[in-house]
Scaffold this active site. Structure first.
Site, short mmCIF file in Angstrom:
data_model
loop_
_atom_site.label_atom_id
_atom_site.label_comp_id
_atom_site.label_asym_id
_atom_site.label_seq_id
_atom_site.Cartn_x
_atom_site.Cartn_y
_atom_site.Cartn_z
N ASP A 1 48.78 41.08 43.32
CA ASP A 1 48.61 39.65 43.38
C ASP A 1 48.98 38.98 42.20
OD1 ASP A 1 46.96 41.19 41.29
OD2 ASP A 1 44.66 40.10 42.66
N ASP B 1 31.62 39.01 40.83
CA ASP B 1 31.90 38.19 41.36
C ASP B 1 32.04 38.77 43.35
OD1 ASP B 1 34.29 38.02 41.93
OD2 ASP B 1 34.68 35.44 41.37
N HIS C 1 34.83 39.67 44.42
CA HIS C 1 36.15 39.43 44.93
C HIS C 1 37.14 40.93 44.99
CE1 HIS C 1 37.63 38.78 40.59
NE2 HIS C 1 38.25 40.31 41.07
N GLU D 1 38.49 35.00 46.09
CA GLU D 1 37.20 34.54 45.55
C GLU D 1 36.22 34.64 46.75
OE1 GLU D 1 36.94 35.23 42.28
OE2 GLU D 1 37.98 34.53 41.46
#
Ligand code: F6R
Length: 260
Positions: free
Chosen positions: A66, A135, A137, A142
């Site tokens: 990313d 979370d 990811h 996400e």
């Protein structure tokens, strides 16, 4: 999925072994590169193995997972720059063989499509190194991300931007709102996934990923669909696992011939 609940040495060696295995099969193996804190022990171990002559990444190729959108060229937190510091500078890979999505492109969708094509042209990723967000990811997919997604623009959650503010002088407002990330479908195309997680703050996400339902609410749970996944975690990150005893037994009785 193979789950290794280990110590610092496992966190460094399992990922490095997986890369070494891929290089033994093919010296020009394609390595998928995560940034952040989790993969650093693997990159340091690869550095050690290159320096002792045990392996070489001279012909290897690398693809970053990313990239932030809009961080100027030369910004130390661009993931391209982080991967150069944490990985490229340590091993003998040709920097020209390491690629990242172009977060400064005028046409971001076209840059994402081009990145997907580059990965395909390279023959796909042999070993993908991954971290996991608190979370759930992976990459910057996400919660709510399509499990079939490809490289595209995503909006970072407030939680992820707060977690990453430590790299931006503790100032969440300096953390970009947008990123380009390989999709979950892109990640699942890699032949071997190695995910690393440490610390109590990752325990809930690790439990969701390994023992919860496959759901877009925990993007990492998509790893349950992949035939070759190795998850390497420390005791703190394993704290919520119902099957921790079974994972430990499995590791203790792992056949020597098996590899990772
Ligand atoms: C970074 C990435 C993210 C991180 C995750 C965990 O390229 O893809 O998914 O792996 O945010 O970050 P750390 O390892 O810093 O806790």
């Amino acid at each position: 999925m193979e789950v290794v609940i280990g110590d610092g040495s496992h966190l460094a060696t399992v990922g490095a072994d997986a890369v070494e295995q891929a290089l033994a099969a093919r010296p020009d193996a394609v390595i998928g590169l995560a940034t952040g804190g989790s993969p650093v022990p693997v990159y340091d171990e690869l550095d050690r193995r290159v320096r002792t002559g045990r392996l070489s990444l001279r012909e290897a190729r690398g693809f970053c997972l990313d990239e932030y959108v809009g961080l100027p060229a030369g910004h130390p937190q661009r993931y391209r720059a982080v991967v150069e510091r944490d990985f490229v500078a340590k091993v003998d890979i040709d920097p020209g063989n390491v690629h990242a999505p172009d977060g400064l492109a005028d046409d971001l969708p076209a840059a994402c499509a081009a990145y997907e094509q580059q990965i395909r042209d390279a023959g796909g990723v042999d070993v993908q190194i991954l971290g996991i967000g608190a979370d759930g990811h992976i990459g910057f997919n996400e919660p709510g991300s399509s499990l079939g997604s490809r490289t595209r623009i995503k909006t970072l959650t407030r939680r992820t931007r707060e977690d990453n503010a430590r790299f931006f002088d503790g100032d969440v407002d300096q953390v970009p709102v947008h990123c380009l990330t390989q999709g979950i479908g892109t990640i699942l195309d890699a032949r071997h996934l190695v995910l690393l997680a440490t610390g109590a703050e990752k325990a809930q996400a690790v439990q969701w990923m390994l023992e919860g339902p496959v759901t877009a609410m925990c993007p990492a749970s998509a790893l349950q669909l992949h035939p070759h996944v190795t998850v390497v975690i420390d005791e703190a990150a394993a704290a919520g696992l119902r099957l921790a005893g079974y994972y430990r037994d499995t590791l203790a009785h792992k056949p020597e011939w098996q590899g990772w």
